[in-house]
Design a protein around this motif. Structure first.
Motif, PDB file in Angstrom:
ATOM      1  N   GLN A 106      59.798  30.691  -4.886  1.00 51.25           N
ATOM      2  CA  GLN A 106      58.470  30.930  -4.310  1.00 51.25           C
ATOM      3  C   GLN A 106      57.483  31.413  -5.372  1.00 51.25           C
ATOM      4  O   GLN A 106      56.275  31.332  -5.187  1.00 51.25           O
ATOM      5  CB  GLN A 106      58.527  31.995  -3.201  1.00 51.25           C
ATOM      6  CG  GLN A 106      59.479  31.682  -2.077  1.00 51.25           C
ATOM      7  CD  GLN A 106      60.849  32.332  -2.275  1.00 51.25           C
ATOM      8  OE1 GLN A 106      61.412  32.324  -3.369  1.00 51.25           O
ATOM      9  NE2 GLN A 106      61.394  32.880  -1.199  1.00 51.25           N
ATOM     10  N   ALA A 139      55.586  31.060  -8.739  1.00 51.41           N
ATOM     11  CA  ALA A 139      55.181  30.084  -9.737  1.00 51.41           C
ATOM     12  C   ALA A 139      55.176  30.707 -11.133  1.00 51.41           C
ATOM     13  O   ALA A 139      55.379  30.016 -12.131  1.00 51.41           O
ATOM     14  CB  ALA A 139      53.796  29.539  -9.408  1.00 51.41           C
ATOM     15  N   ALA A 158      52.637  29.911  -5.465  1.00 48.72           N
ATOM     16  CA  ALA A 158      52.267  28.532  -5.777  1.00 48.72           C
ATOM     17  C   ALA A 158      50.773  28.269  -5.581  1.00 48.72           C
ATOM     18  O   ALA A 158      50.178  27.502  -6.333  1.00 48.72           O
ATOM     19  CB  ALA A 158      53.086  27.569  -4.931  1.00 48.72           C
TER      20      ALA A 158
END
Length: 105
Positions: free
Chosen positions: A26, A28, A46
């Motif tokens: 989850q 990034a 993200a």
């Protein structure tokens, strides 16, 4: 307590980023900043949103850290005990604790 040595800062950031890639898709990106004996860890989702996760407290060892979770309700970090029942542990254990709380929605 003294500030975190540069070599420990480098290895800590590398270990945390690798652990986040392996365990927390989850995220990034993961950012670590330092102030005195503390390392502050923030995740990027993200969509680009950044999320304060935790604060690690250096106690003289690169392998064990105290930690506090970021509490959005107060905007502060509060010392915590890991699921192991200990007030210190690896940085990866602390990251897992924070991510389990904030990312398992």
């Amino acid at each position: 307590m003294a500030a975190i040595p540069d070599s420990t800062k480098t290895s800590l950031a590398q270990r945390l980023r690798q652990h986040a890639r392996d365990q927390w898709p989850q995220l990034a990106a993961l950012y670590v900043r330092y102030h005195g004996q503390f390392a502050y860890v923030e995740g990027e989702l993200a969509g680009g949103d950044q999320l304060p996760l935790l604060r690690l407290r250096y106690g003289g060892s690169a392998s064990t850290w105290g930690f506090g979770l970021y509490l959005a309700s107060s905007g502060k970090y509060e010392n915590q005990i890991l699921p192991t029942g200990l007030p210190i542990g690896t940085a990866q254990e602390a990251l897992d604790c924070a991510c389990a709380l904030y990312l398992n929605y």
